[in-house]
Design a protein around this motif. Sequence first.
Motif, short mmCIF file in Angstrom:
data_model
loop_
_atom_site.label_atom_id
_atom_site.label_comp_id
_atom_site.label_asym_id
_atom_site.label_seq_id
_atom_site.Cartn_x
_atom_site.Cartn_y
_atom_site.Cartn_z
N HIS A 99 0.79 -1.22 0.00
CA HIS A 99 0.00 0.00 0.00
C HIS A 99 0.83 1.29 0.00
CE1 HIS A 99 -4.51 0.93 1.04
NE2 HIS A 99 -4.08 1.60 -0.01
N HIS A 124 -6.96 -1.35 7.86
CA HIS A 124 -6.06 -0.41 8.55
C HIS A 124 -6.26 1.00 8.01
CE1 HIS A 124 -4.04 -4.37 7.93
NE2 HIS A 124 -3.78 -4.27 9.24
N ASP A 126 -3.82 3.11 7.84
CA ASP A 126 -2.53 3.47 7.22
C ASP A 126 -2.19 4.94 7.46
OD1 ASP A 126 -2.25 0.85 6.41
OD2 ASP A 126 -3.01 1.19 4.39
N HIS A 139 4.18 0.98 4.33
CA HIS A 139 2.81 0.68 3.87
C HIS A 139 1.74 0.97 4.94
CE1 HIS A 139 1.83 -3.77 5.21
NE2 HIS A 139 2.47 -3.11 6.14
N GLY A 140 2.18 1.21 6.17
CA GLY A 140 1.24 1.63 7.23
C GLY A 140 1.13 3.14 7.34
#
Length: 299
Positions: A99, A124, A126, A139-140
């Motif tokens: 992501h 999530h 993110d 990606h978070g």
Amino acid sequence: MKKEQTISVIGMPMDLGQKRRGVDMGPSAMRYAGLIEELEKLGFNVRDYGDIAIDRPGSDDTQELRNIKEVIEASEKLQQQVTAIQEKDSFPLILGGDHSMSIGSIAGISKRYKNLGVIWYDAHPDMNTAETSPSGNIHGMPLAVNLGVGHPKLTTIGGYAPKLKPENVVIIGARDIDEGEREMIKRLGIKVFTMHEVDRLGMQRVMEDTITYLAEKTDGVHLSLDLDGLDPQEAPGVGTPVLGGLTYRESHLALEMLAEAELITSAEFVEVNPILDVKNHTADVAVALITSLLGKKLL
Ligand SMILES: NC(=[NH2+])NCCC[C@H](N)C(=O)O
Ligand SMILES: [Mn+2]
Ligand SMILES: [Mn+2]
């Protein structure tokens, strides 16, 4: 998406934003699941631009954030490619990839809109930063980055920041929210339908509310769909599965309602990891959902 628009597919074989290998094969898995053929069956003129070239994860552990240099390079490339596609008035459909690719995709997309809306369909939010992240994985972080919060080298990709206004973002399906993310959601007043709200209201109502909320104030809406938004039983091929997710049926309904509303102007399907998958099932799910988003009807 407008009926007469062509569709431009770009693969982003990105795996630098997290540690589990294999998610770089997500674009191939979705193509292998028949994506291009399905879109052509719907009557679209499809142009597949192939994959963006991505460096291997660096061995340099001294970077401020893991692989940040490589992520920046890849994001700039994607950003330019998306901009070129939009200049041709074609619909960008981006395949991932972890992501963190949304940093590049939205940097390209948002250039065209004064008030880009985003639907973040994901377990999530993110919305971590280097300071709050429990994992250090980029990606978070992409939604925070696009809101202008995070490492300045990431927030300024594409040469401008921020890409999104907090009031133009809707998160759907969240069920694994870190402390720093909770704080940022409240501080920025982001609209979130967690699994709690989906259970209480039902997906139909969630989508009606989402569509009304975004249609009023945006001039384009990007769908960022992380396959881990779905339940791991139905989409097992993801790197960060979380119990209690959205069903395949709920997700179809959501995307069919978006198609009917003619709200979405670009989309990405991310975090498909064929190594963790069962017989490419998660890629099949992604392709089925893409066809719903692009107007496939049962009758
Ligand atoms: N795009 C994703 N699958 N993100 C998962 C993020 C998990 C966790 N919140 C982290 O910051 O590491
Ligand atoms: Mn996720
Ligand atoms: Mn995600």
